[in-house]
Scaffold this active site. Structure first.
Site, PDB file in Angstrom:
ATOM      1  CG  ASP B 190      -3.219 -47.702 -41.368  1.00 14.95           C
ATOM      2  OD1 ASP B 190      -3.799 -47.882 -42.445  1.00 14.95           O
ATOM      3  OD2 ASP B 190      -1.972 -47.590 -41.258  1.00 14.95           O
ATOM      4  CG  HIS B 363       0.558 -48.438 -43.904  1.00 14.31           C
ATOM      5  ND1 HIS B 363      -0.378 -47.524 -43.488  1.00 14.31           N
ATOM      6  CD2 HIS B 363       1.129 -47.932 -45.013  1.00 14.31           C
ATOM      7  CE1 HIS B 363      -0.373 -46.499 -44.337  1.00 14.31           C
ATOM      8  NE2 HIS B 363       0.526 -46.714 -45.270  1.00 14.31           N
TER       9      HIS B 363
END
Lengths: 550, 550
Positions: B190, B363
């Site tokens: 990611d 994140h």
């Protein structure tokens, strides 16, 4: 009995940009600034937004002059439009004056344009204006002390308190202190950065950071910044000289402003530093700085074309470093990130707002705003230059600093603050707002037009043409259906074929006496088509029926 | 000879959102995620963007299953569209499973939908899939270890390494370490937050900050956050209980998710805490928390209506505090700030991203991404989930961590990475891209339609209708001109009157043999009108000529 004093914002209170504010005494007024706002996404097709000055238009003798606090577009950009109808003495500092002259020349306009310097005082109608030097992200910016029969109004313009500015000329703190000592009736202060705590860093603080980026760079360095930011440009020139790089300038606006800045003595260009793009190509990459416009990813700007590998004289690639020494103006993020993505695809190292700290703002943060309040110690406070959230926060800050809450007035465009011997109060608002410039049209695009454009953009349009016999209502030809922006060609044909039948059925069901009334036929076509596309596709194209009577 | 392994991103590599990626071995594939992207401003009228799966459509037996890493829209939102043509076993964790079921029900669709838990392993085609628990801004999120005949691929999903998550279940670090020990062929990780240095703060770190805001609040507190963020919701519930506030939930999505979260055991709602809106109105303001959707200023959301003072049951005013415990999703800033401005106009205290630190990201930042690389120690590295700038920076980070630069592959949608015994290399790209959903239409709006919509939005349109004699070309009726989105009514009439003459002059100048050819007459009308509006107004409306032959 004396007249009352009125503070009348025409723009910039309720939005960022569009700055224009009137100070009135009796029936005479002076305007501070005359700026544009860049259109928001919802203002489709609009090139520029300017303030609505119909209030002044309807009172033709009222305006005595326009005073400009500095040369940024959101303070001077509306002049060429406003000046067509309001020709009054207009006052600007030398750099702003030069920028305005360029602008008027492009528009083939003339204005009674006068030059003033920080420290100057002069009269405009019933007011004595004094320009007080302040620091901002453009040279030659001023605050204004406006002496009125009822007391002094201080308008800060856009400012920060840079204590170590590049030219060694910090804001004239002692003048603000003296004004405060003598008594300030009202302070009107820049709210742009009121959401930021602390103090905005000095322009000078960028020096070491830019230098570190330059020293790390193996190949060419391209620096993109605002063309009017002469101090930033000065830092790039000096740094290039110090690190053994020659500088080539890319982009018309930057070339023009560097020339103007040098001519007026605001920019010192070391001799032999500048080279043209052809010469820059012949130098080793690590000996070259490119100084460029385009930090907002304007579609035709040099940097955008470079990123797309579509610039005739500049190619950027592996080993090169691109520095965005600029803020992303809200609304421009997506095109700017597109340019950044493309530069990465070219293989360049890219330093920008989210990844590097290579820009400082020109607007005061909370501690500086509090300092301004404490220096001026105003009787009344009006936050200016900001959206409502900025104005509300600035008013709260003023209350913290000690201005009584009832003496803080959050005004929006068109609101009026009236001050007389008995105190200050809101008066009846005046008509103010935004005028749209689209191409050569000024004011001929309004809210209804924008609503139609949004509707067209949302679902495209369907045109339905029918020819009928004027007497009998019998269909002679059609319905013919054409679409734009509705669906890809193959699919839209299929939809339109079925829609034709829907129209015919609707018309067949129409009472005979209605068939000879075009308005009713049109309305029936419109309703039938709208219903059909809503039901089959959940879409609302603009439906434009046309009935030709023969 | 063994088959080769292929990594084929269909979406999410080159943009934020639209996540869908294939892992193929020979002629069999598993898809990871199936997400939407929210339309950019230039995608006018588009409701949603989904990945183009024509590659799979043309190879109907290839796809063996779809595995979903978590329940966010950008990972599951395209399922109802894709599932119409690709009906394969689809695997989701319980919370994602519940969200998908709701979604399928709304679309009246069924799918072979299976449930798995973090830690589970199962087979999909030639692959063994193992779900590894990770932390993210939604419960029940996983990374995947995909065992293939050539080695193990680790796909991180969306993740952060929250070491102190609210539920006491940090990411399964030791599993990643064990996978790294056993050997990871490729890591797909990611990239969303790769621009941020350091470590993303823990969800738990918000607790004291939210508490301080609650304790300062004199009146009601309205907290707006993402409806799927159960841990954030849990914090608001617990904090309300602790500070003596009852909680009323506003907005359908929030009501639904709180119920689902409680049913599945992810949310513990203290008994008696929840009240309905009517009861909340009867309580003293300082005893009330409102928990609401609408943090992105969606036009019909509860919060937007509250801000506009247009909500039947909730009015916000002086003394109340509104907390945006959320990120402004890029592109939504302007409508969100509009809501914030309106809330300030109501007199509320408003805490949001620019002024308060009441949200943490889900994140991983740079240090966590480096940690993931060091745990997995992959042979090859492919950054996923990001624009090109994110992917490029993540590849650079991997190189710093020690992955050889030639083993880092920056792929974009449709690019193919092929791995076999001889190594890894880019193979021929496949056809991939974005499919637009507009109303009930899926894929019937394409780039040409969007170009037409942009053109219509930019200058509006002019319709010109003419009826001519089929044999002689003589004008029977017209030209009639109608405009939409062009200019305000009075002004447009004046322009159109003059434009009629321009058309008549152009047609008069046409050669007689051309007058009976509708295509030539139309082209002449179009050219004349375009020229006229360009010259007089610098505008380019869409000109739509229509010639009726009678």
């Amino acid at each position: 009995m004396t007249d009352s004093l009125r503070i009348v914002p025409l723009g910039g209170l309720g939005e960022i940009g569009l700055n224009m504010l009137l100070v009135e005494y009796g029936d005479r007024a002076v305007a501070i600034d005359c700026g544009v706002m860049f259109p928001e996404a919802s203002m489709m097709g609009v090139d520029l937004v300017i303030p609505d000055v119909s209030y002044l238009r309807e009172r033709p003798d009222r305006l005595q002059g326009i005073v400009l606090t500095h040369g940024h577009e959101d303070h001077i950009g509306a002049l060429p439009f406003i000046a067509r109808e309001l020709v009054v003495p207009t006052y600007a500092t030398p750099f702003a004056h030069a920028l305005i002259e360029q602008k008027l020349e492009e528009h083939k306009l003339a204005l009674p344009l006068e030059r003033f310097k920080p420290g100057d005082s002069w009269h405009v109608g019933p007011f004595e204006i004094e320009a007080v030097h302040i620091t901002h992200s453009i040279v030659d910016a001023v605050a204004l002390a406006i002496r009125t029969p009822l007391g002094t109004i201080v308008h800060t313009g856009d400012f920060k308190f840079d204590q170590t500015p590049l030219d060694g000329q910090p804001s004239d703190l002692r003048r603000f202190a003296a004004l405060g000592d003598a008594g300030v009736l009202a302070l009107l202060s820049d709210s742009t950065n009121v959401e930021r705590p602390g103090v905005t860093p000095s322009e000078r603080s960028l020096g070491p950071k830019l230098e570190a980026a330059f020293r790390r760079a193996g190949g060419r360095v391209l620096v993109s910044t605002f063309a009017s930011h002469l101090h930033r440009i000065q830092q790039v020139l000096d740094l290039s000289a110090r690190t053994g790089r020659r500088v080539a300038i890319v982009g018309r606006g930057m070339v023009q402003n560097v020339a103007t800045g040098e001519r007026l003595g605001y920019l010192r260009v070391p001799p032999g530093l500048l080279v043209d793009l052809a010469e820059a190509r012949s130098l080793p990459p690590e000996r070259v700085t490119l100084l460029s416009t385009g930090s907002q990813a304007e579609p035709l700007s040099a940097l955008t074309r470079i990123a797309m590998n579509d610039h005739k004289q500049v190619q950027i690639g592996v080993g090169d470093t691109v520095i965005f020494s600029s803020k992303m103006i809200p609304g421009n993020e997506k095109p700017i990130f597109d340019v950044i993505n493309h530069l990465h695809r070219r293989g360049a190292e890219v330093l920008y707002e989210t990844t590097a700290d290579l820009h400082v703002s020109g607007h005061a943060s909370q501690a500086e705003l509090a300092l301004m309040l404490n220096l001026a110690r105003p009787r009344y406070f009006v936050p200016i230059h900001g959206e409502y959230r900025h104005l509300a926060r600035h008013a709260a800050l003023a209350a913290e600093v000690g201005v009584a809450q009832e003496d803080c007035f959050i005004l929006e465009d068109g609101d009026v603050l009236e001050i007389d011997g008995a105190g200050a109060r809101r008066a009846e608002p005046i008509s103010a707002g935004r005028v749209f410039v689209d191409g050569k049209g000024v004011g001929d695009v309004g809210d209804v037009v924008l609503r139609d454009r949004r509707h067209l953009s949302d679902g495209g349009m369907i045109l339905a043409v029918l020819a009928v016999n004027q007497q009998t209502g019998t269909i002679i030809s059609g319905p013919d259906l054409i679409s734009r922006g509705f669906a890809i060609e193959g699919e839209s044909q299929a939809y339109l074929e079925r829609a034709k039948e829907v129209v015919l059925e609707a018309l067949a069901a129409l009472a005979p006496e209605s068939r000879t009334v075009p308005a009713e036929v049109k309305e029936e076509m419109r309703k039938a088509l709208r219903r059909y596309f809503k039901k089959t596709l959940e879409r609302r194209p603009v439906v434009l029926p046309f009935v030709m009577e023969l």
